[in-house]
Design an enzyme around this catalytic site. Structure first.
Site, short mmCIF file in Angstrom:
data_model
loop_
_atom_site.label_atom_id
_atom_site.label_comp_id
_atom_site.label_asym_id
_atom_site.label_seq_id
_atom_site.Cartn_x
_atom_site.Cartn_y
_atom_site.Cartn_z
N PRO A 1 44.41 75.03 -12.29
CA PRO A 1 43.08 75.82 -11.67
C PRO A 1 44.04 77.51 -11.67
O PRO A 1 45.33 77.38 -11.40
CB PRO A 1 42.83 75.51 -10.52
CG PRO A 1 44.02 74.33 -9.91
CD PRO A 1 44.36 73.78 -11.22
N HIS A 2 43.32 78.34 -12.11
CA HIS A 2 44.02 79.67 -12.27
C HIS A 2 42.99 80.83 -12.05
O HIS A 2 41.76 80.70 -12.38
CB HIS A 2 44.99 79.79 -13.54
CG HIS A 2 43.91 79.75 -14.78
ND1 HIS A 2 43.84 78.68 -15.47
CD2 HIS A 2 43.18 80.73 -15.42
CE1 HIS A 2 42.97 78.89 -16.53
NE2 HIS A 2 42.76 79.88 -16.57
N GLY A 3 43.36 81.97 -11.71
CA GLY A 3 42.57 83.17 -11.65
C GLY A 3 43.31 84.45 -11.49
O GLY A 3 44.48 84.57 -11.26
N GLU B 1 37.87 84.20 -22.17
CA GLU B 1 38.89 84.26 -21.15
C GLU B 1 40.22 84.77 -21.99
O GLU B 1 40.84 85.47 -21.81
CB GLU B 1 39.39 82.91 -20.44
CG GLU B 1 40.29 83.22 -19.13
CD GLU B 1 40.53 81.86 -18.61
OE1 GLU B 1 40.22 80.91 -19.09
OE2 GLU B 1 40.76 81.94 -17.50
#
Lengths: 149, 161
Positions: free
Chosen positions: A66-68, B59
């Site tokens: 998970p990343h952001g 992304e």
């Protein structure tokens, strides 16, 4: 900052206590909060959750990344959670996820973010290494394994 | 002994790379050498992340756009540092694999000295771990200078007339 420099005992939790995907995301962000790495829990959690809602970051072989991006951090942050029992993270292969590498980066530091993610991809290519991480006794052993000590 | 005629400094936006830029500016001034500052947008890493399905297509594009902006910002910053000391920099932004782009530019421009920042403090012994700057250091066909001790380098830069 290289990925290896981010790995410290205080940002590692083994085992994770959560039993579902939403809980894991909350617990990973809480690791950063407890370690004094972030102040604004809600902002970081929102960034991670929003990315996860687009498509799960649960990969193959029990790995999830998970990343952001969030302005709530001034530099790249890593939280590492291990769930030896496996948790349904809606992964690509449908298998439970066991190793969770969560990265949060400020919006203006995409370079280090990309390089850290790429290092994680290289790291988890070794199935034996992933098994060793999953079987680690505590955070110290996890750090030693990653540093190759 | 001949002095360097063309110096290349690799800038990636990290503090060590800014220290390297200060050192390179001093050297270019001392030796009256040409100075090139290079930033590489690591599209190879982004392609790997897309293949690994960590990145979504949009992304990847968003990060690439961000990194292009980072490149301009850091190169502008280094350029301003050089101009303050009367040194001219040729800024170069490239895309691809970092170590390969550094080595290619050294060969194309016949660079005789590469200046880089201090390598990561903690190193793993695992083969999987390596960083792009270290690979460039090992593969560069010219001499390589690693700038260390940011306070001393800063003093040297500041004392430059």
């Amino acid at each position: 900052m290289a990925f290896i420099d981010l790995v410290q005992e205080k940002i590692v939790r083994i085992p994770l206590v959560s039993t579902d995907k939403a809980g894991v995301l909350r617990e990973l962000v809480q690791i950063l909060k407890d370690a004094g790495e972030i102040e604004d829990y809600d902002a970081v959690f929102t960034a991670i959750r929003e990315r996860e809602e687009k498509l799960s970051t649960g990969l193959e072989s029990g790995i999830a990344v998970p990343h952001g991006k969030s302005a709530a951090v001034s530099k790249l942050k890593l939280a590492l959670g291990i769930a030896p029992q496996g948790i349904d993270f809606a992964s690509i292969d449908g298998q439970p996820s066991r190793l969770f590498f969560m990265l949060v980066a400020p919006p203006n530091q995409s370079g280090p973010h990309v390089e850290a993610l790429a290092e994680i991809v290289k790291l988890v290519q070794s199935k034996a290494f992933c098994r060793a991480l999953t079987g680690a006794r505590d955070a110290r052993e996890v750090v030693e394994l990653i540093r190759g000590e | 002994m001949s002095t360097p005629k063309k110096i290349l400094v690799y800038v990636d936006g990290t503090e060590p790379s800014i220290t390297a830029a200060q050192y390179a500016i001093c050297l270019a001034s001392f030796y009256r050498a040409d100075l090139i500052a290079l930033y590489v947008v690591n599209t190879k890493a982004m392609e790997d992340l897309l293949k690994a399905r960590i990145f979504l297509q949009d992304e990847q594009m968003e990060y690439e756009h961000d990194m292009e902006a980072d490149a301009q910002r850091y190169l502008n910053y280094v350029n301003e540092m050089a101009l303050k000391k009367g040194v001219t920099i040729v800024p170069q932004s490239r895309r691809g694999s970092v170590h390969k782009e550094i080595v290619d530019l050294i060969n194309e421009e016949e660079v005789d000295l590469l200046v880089i920042g201090e390598l990561a403090r903690i190193r793993s012994r695992r083969d999987e771990f390596y960083d792009e700057t270290e690979r460039a250091m090992r593969m560069a066909p010219c001499s390589v200078l690693i700038a260390k001790d940011e306070d001393k380098v800063w003093q040297m830069y500041e004392s430059l007339v």
